[in-house]
Design a protein around this motif. Sequence first.
Motif, PDB file in Angstrom:
ATOM      1  N   ARG A  38       0.859  -1.301   0.088  1.00  0.00           N
ATOM      2  CA  ARG A  38       0.096  -0.020  -0.080  1.00  0.00           C
ATOM      3  C   ARG A  38       0.912   1.411   0.085  1.00  0.00           C
ATOM      4  NH1 ARG A  38      -3.436  -1.745   3.529  1.00  0.00           N
ATOM      5  NH2 ARG A  38      -2.591  -0.801   5.372  1.00  0.00           N
ATOM      6  N   ASP A  41       2.313   1.807  -3.434  1.00  0.00           N
ATOM      7  CA  ASP A  41       1.378   1.944  -4.435  1.00  0.00           C
ATOM      8  C   ASP A  41       0.861   3.764  -4.238  1.00  0.00           C
ATOM      9  OD1 ASP A  41       1.576  -0.340  -5.687  1.00  0.00           O
ATOM     10  OD2 ASP A  41      -0.271  -1.048  -4.601  1.00  0.00           O
ATOM     11  N   SER A  42       0.673   3.902  -2.965  1.00  0.00           N
ATOM     12  CA  SER A  42       0.181   5.469  -2.762  1.00  0.00           C
ATOM     13  C   SER A  42       0.819   6.120  -1.600  1.00  0.00           C
ATOM     14  CB  SER A  42      -1.361   5.125  -2.541  1.00  0.00           C
ATOM     15  OG  SER A  42      -1.305   4.426  -1.533  1.00  0.00           O
ATOM     16  N   ASN A  45       0.687   6.941   4.529  1.00  0.00           N
ATOM     17  CA  ASN A  45      -0.353   7.881   5.031  1.00  0.00           C
ATOM     18  C   ASN A  45      -0.295   8.419   6.400  1.00  0.00           C
ATOM     19  OD1 ASN A  45      -2.935   8.820   5.796  1.00  0.00           O
ATOM     20  ND2 ASN A  45      -4.185   7.057   5.430  1.00  0.00           N
TER      21      ASN A  45
END
Length: 159
Positions: A38, A41-42, A45
């Motif tokens: 995750r 990919d992005s 967070n």
Amino acid sequence: MSQTVAKNRQLEYISLRELEVLELRDIREHVVEDIAERIRDSEYNPARPMRVVPEGENYAVVDGNHRLTALRQLDTVSENKPIHCVVEPESVDVYAVSHASNQDEDTYAEEDLFDHLDFIADLRDDHTQAEIAERLGWKRGVVGHYSRLLNNVVTEVVK
């Protein structure tokens, strides 16, 4: 469970190199792989900061050890990367904070039976069942059930 809510929390950015895994529970490699994917990919967070406690010159991660492990496995993440953290006071009960954090609906790795048994095993030499129950926000009977399981199951079977 009054120790779970700390009055002197601070939000800080702490470099990845200053964060240390606090081994209260086992790291689940499949969860680390999912988090790493995750992040690849992005990106990371920062909306859910890690919770840490000061430990010498560094900080022990009370909530976020799977995320920390995933970040460390990625070649693209620098040890100097600032990570958004909630810094708890040194006096906070790390077991209570860790357990409470893992009850969150957004947790990456829910606690399981083995985590609960590890908590009881770690705490029962120095605490009564009632004290453990208070620290973890459980009923005393729940701690009693886990303690009986620890006492009656051969260690090799659990492993």
